[in-house]
Design an enzyme around this catalytic site. Structure first.
Site, PDB file in Angstrom:
ATOM      1  N   PHE A  58       0.804  -1.220   0.000  1.00 50.77           N
ATOM      2  CA  PHE A  58       0.000   0.000   0.000  1.00 50.77           C
ATOM      3  C   PHE A  58       0.839   1.272   0.000  1.00 50.77           C
ATOM      4  O   PHE A  58       0.332   2.344  -0.307  1.00 50.77           O
ATOM      5  CB  PHE A  58      -0.954   0.004   1.194  1.00 50.77           C
ATOM      6  CG  PHE A  58      -2.105  -0.951   1.075  1.00 50.77           C
ATOM      7  CD1 PHE A  58      -2.496  -1.445  -0.167  1.00 50.77           C
ATOM      8  CD2 PHE A  58      -2.817  -1.367   2.196  1.00 50.77           C
ATOM      9  CE1 PHE A  58      -3.553  -2.325  -0.296  1.00 50.77           C
ATOM     10  CE2 PHE A  58      -3.879  -2.246   2.084  1.00 50.77           C
ATOM     11  CZ  PHE A  58      -4.246  -2.737   0.844  1.00 50.77           C
TER      12      PHE A  58
ATOM     13  N   TYR B 223      -0.198  11.647  13.717  1.00 51.17           N
ATOM     14  CA  TYR B 223      -1.310  10.834  13.199  1.00 51.17           C
ATOM     15  C   TYR B 223      -2.445  11.728  12.707  1.00 51.17           C
ATOM     16  O   TYR B 223      -2.942  11.578  11.587  1.00 51.17           O
ATOM     17  CB  TYR B 223      -1.817   9.879  14.274  1.00 51.17           C
ATOM     18  CG  TYR B 223      -3.132   9.222  13.913  1.00 51.17           C
ATOM     19  CD1 TYR B 223      -3.172   8.164  13.014  1.00 51.17           C
ATOM     20  CD2 TYR B 223      -4.337   9.672  14.465  1.00 51.17           C
ATOM     21  CE1 TYR B 223      -4.385   7.572  12.662  1.00 51.17           C
ATOM     22  CE2 TYR B 223      -5.545   9.079  14.120  1.00 51.17           C
ATOM     23  CZ  TYR B 223      -5.563   8.036  13.225  1.00 51.17           C
ATOM     24  OH  TYR B 223      -6.757   7.459  12.876  1.00 51.17           O
TER      25      TYR B 223
ATOM     26  N   LYS C 254      -3.868  12.268   8.818  1.00 53.75           N
ATOM     27  CA  LYS C 254      -5.253  12.039   8.412  1.00 53.75           C
ATOM     28  C   LYS C 254      -5.831  13.288   7.752  1.00 53.75           C
ATOM     29  O   LYS C 254      -6.554  13.189   6.747  1.00 53.75           O
ATOM     30  CB  LYS C 254      -6.106  11.640   9.620  1.00 53.75           C
ATOM     31  CG  LYS C 254      -5.734  10.309  10.251  1.00 53.75           C
ATOM     32  CD  LYS C 254      -5.831   9.136   9.299  1.00 53.75           C
ATOM     33  CE  LYS C 254      -7.254   8.767   8.950  1.00 53.75           C
ATOM     34  NZ  LYS C 254      -7.316   7.544   8.093  1.00 53.75           N
TER      35      LYS C 254
END
Length: 302
Positions: free
Chosen positions: A37, A125, A129
């Site tokens: 990925f 994080y 996002k």
């Protein structure tokens, strides 16, 4: 019949999506075993070859603290991958369904965050996002970005399962009580995603955008744990945890590498109004998930 491509079908959310999406069209899975990925070009090639009408991205970097020291990995999965998928979706005139987080907000105050509120992530994080959200908005005309909070499920590693395992083996436990949000089961995420997607396929790009997806109500992590323990005790399961030794603590008493938002409340007006939904209460959703977990008898085996 719509051609749907689902990335990461074996994770907490991906597993539930695989069950919920199946009736909507011809469903194809792409897992980490099929392609790396982090190799966005390879992912684009594999997805484009399937000529999708819908791309559902359940792949993500979810190790919040690890992101602080491995930012490149977090950004690859949470920003570069969504951007690559958005580009394919735009080329194919397809819908992209993606999952974001309450961590994009600054976490202050007590009011429930609205989708139009100013973002200000407190962690790598959260920043990764947010970068993914922005990349999708810039690259793809037809997208549904669902910002969720406190995700858990009957399978995988999550707060609910961790609390139960600890309560079965320890007499004492301390849990943070000054962070507030709504525990969101992966099953609900999948169900709502499918209902929204069905309408999006009919209504078109006018419903594109960011939506909050969580149950109604609010609690703290301590309150979440308290509800878990009360339910399993009602089911006749004996816990090692002693009620007198189950303590509420503040965030500063449990330091972690990444800063957590104190306020993870999400306003649900937009998703309910746009798609004619009524989001259920978090407590009832927890009981459904616990019932599933207890009936599977896999708590200590996976």
């Amino acid at each position: 019949m719509a051609v749907i491509v689902l990335l990461a079908p074996t994770g907490q959310v991906g597993f539930e999506l695989a069950r919920s999406l199946a009736p909507l069209g011809q469903l194809h899975y792409i897992s980490r075993a099929d392609v790396d990925f982090s190799d966005t070009a390879a992912v684009q090639q594999k997805v484009a070859a399937l000529q999708p009408d819908v791309i559902v991205n359940a792949a993500a970097w979810t190790a919040v603290d690890k992101a602080e020291t491995e930012a490149e990995g977090a950004y690859l999965l949470n920003a570069a991958l969504p951007q690559a998928l958005a580009q394919v979706a735009q080329q194919q005139n397809a819908w992209l369904v993606h999952y974001s987080s309450d961590y994009v907000y600054p976490g202050n105050g007590t009011a429930a965050w609205q989708e139009c509120d100013q973002t200000a992530p407190l962690s790598v994080y959260g920043a990764s996002k947010l970068a993914g959200d922005i990349a999708i908005q810039n690259a793809c005309a037809k997208h549904l970005i669902f910002r969720t909070s406190w995700v858990y499920a009957a399978r995988g590693n999550n707060f609910m399962r961790t609390m139960l395992k600890l309560a079965l083996s320890r007499e004492a436990l301390k849990v943070v009580a000054d962070q507030v949000g709504a525990p969101t089961p992966a099953r609900l995420i999948a169900q709502v995603s499918c209902l929204a997607l069905q309408q999006a396929l009919i209504k078109g790009a006018q419903v594109s955008g960011i939506y909050h997806l969580a149950p109604k109500g609010e609690t703290s992590w301590y309150g979440f744990a308290e509800a878990i323990f009360a339910f399993v005790r009602k089911k006749g399961i004996a816990l090692q945890l002693q009620p007198a030794k189950f303590e509420a603590i503040n965030t500063d008493q449990y330091p972690m590498l990444a800063k957590r938002p104190a306020n993870s409340r999400l306003n649900l007006t937009k998703i309910e109004h746009t798609f004619g939904m009524q989001m259920p209460d978090w407590h009832g959703q927890l009981e459904l998930t616990l019932e599933e977990l207890l009936s599977s008898q896999t708590l200590l085996t996976d």
